[in-house]
Design a protein around this motif. Structure first.
Motif, PDB file in Angstrom:
ATOM      1  N   GLN A  73       3.463   5.832  -5.707  1.00 49.40           N
ATOM      2  CA  GLN A  73       3.231   5.889  -7.153  1.00 49.40           C
ATOM      3  C   GLN A  73       2.162   6.921  -7.490  1.00 49.40           C
ATOM      4  N   THR A  74       1.098   6.950  -6.674  1.00 47.48           N
ATOM      5  CA  THR A  74       0.032   7.929  -6.887  1.00 47.48           C
ATOM      6  C   THR A  74       0.547   9.348  -6.712  1.00 47.48           C
ATOM      7  N   ARG A  98       0.834  -1.212   0.000  1.00 48.36           N
ATOM      8  CA  ARG A  98       0.000   0.000   0.000  1.00 48.36           C
ATOM      9  C   ARG A  98       0.862   1.253   0.000  1.00 48.36           C
ATOM     10  N   SER A 111       2.110   1.811  -3.489  1.00 55.42           N
ATOM     11  CA  SER A 111       1.026   2.348  -4.316  1.00 55.42           C
ATOM     12  C   SER A 111       0.801   3.832  -4.034  1.00 55.42           C
TER      13      SER A 111
END
Length: 227
Positions: A13-14, A7, A10
Motif C-alpha cells: 500500500q505504501t 506487514r 501495508s
C-alpha cells in the motif's frame, strides 16, 4: 503483533501510494522482500500472502533456503550481497538476478558458470556517495563498466542498484537519489533492455520512488528486525 501477511500488505500500500504521489502508475514499482537471516517459514508465509520476489545476502544461507523451497517454482531469487570469487558458481546456478555487480572478474565468472540456456539478470552496484567502506562503482565509472558487461553472452544488464549513505539529511538523500535517476536515464538510452533501478529500503522507499526507483528492497518492514 502484525503478521508477515499484514506487514506485506501495508508495504504494498505504501509503495502504491508513493508511486501515485510521484505521478507514476501504481504498479510501476516492484517489491523485493529481503529475507536474509530469516527462516524458511517466514518466506513461506510471505509466499502464501502473494510475494514472489525474494532477496538474499549470504550465499550459503540462501542456497539452503532455495533448496528447501525448490518446489515453489515461481519464486524469483535475487542475490543482493557481496560476492566472493569462490562463491560465484553457487550464485550463477541458483539465482535469477544479481544486484551487486561491481567487478569485471566477478561478472565474467558468473557469465561462464551460468547456464547457457538462460541469462542471468544483473544490476551494477553504484557507490553513489563515494563511501570508502562500501562496495560499488563510482558514478563516473558506471557507463564504461556497463559497456563491458553488455558484451557478455549469458548476462543481461538490467540496471543499477545503490545503497545510499546512512543517517543523512533528507536533502542529502534526495541528492543521492537524483544522481542515480540521472545515471539510470543515461544507461537506459544506451541499452534498451535496462529497466530496473533497485533503490530504496524500508526507511527511504517513498523518496526513492519519487526519484524513479522501479524496485525497492524491503526487509525490516516485512519480516521485522533481525535478531
Amino acid at each position: 503483533m502484525e503478521t508477515i501477511a499484514e506487514r506485506l500488505k501495508s508495504a504494498y500500500q505504501t509503495i502504491k501510494q508513493s508511486a501515485v504521489d510521484a505521478h507514476r502508475p501504481p504498479n510501476s514499482v516492484k517489491l523485493l522482500a529481503v529475507s536474509k537471516t530469516k527462516p524458511v517459514s517466514d518466506i513461506v508465509q510471505a509466499y502464501e500472502a502473494g510475494q514472489r520476489l525474494f532477496g538474499e545476502n549470504y550465499v550459503q544461507e540462501a542456497v539452503s533456503k532455495i533448496q528447501a523451497l525448490q518446489d515453489y517454482h515461481d519464486i524469483e531469487w535475487h542475490f543482493i550481497g557481496p560476492i566472493q570469487s569462490n562463491k560465484t558458481k553457487l550464485v550463477a546456478e541458483n539465482f535469477s538476478w544479481v544486484h551487486s555487480i561491481d567487478r569485471l572478474k566477478t561478472v565474467q565468472r558468473l557469465n561462464d558458470q551460468h547456464s547457457a540456456h538462460k541469462t542471468l539478470n544483473v544490476c551494477i552496484q553504484v557507490n553513489v556517495d563515494n563511501e570508502t567502506n562500501k562496495a560499488g562503482l563510482a558514478v563516473t565509472e558506471v557507463l564504461d563498466f556497463a559497456q563491458q558487461v553488455a558484451q557478455l553472452r549469458n548476462i543481461t544488464l538490467r540496471g543499477l542498484m545503490c545503497i545510499p549513505k546512512a543517517n543523512t539529511s533528507a536533502e542529502e538523500q534526495q541528492q543521492s537519489f537524483a544522481t542515480m535517476a540521472g545515471l539510470f536515464s543515461q544507461l537506459r538510452a544506451l541499452y534498451p533492455e535496462v529497466d530496473t533501478l533497485s533503490m530504496g529500503m524500508s526507511d527511504d522507499m517513498g523518496l526513492a520512488i519519487r526519484h524513479g526507483s522501479t524496485m525497492v528492497r524491503i526487509g525490516t518492514a516485512i519480516f521485522g528486525h533481525r535478531a
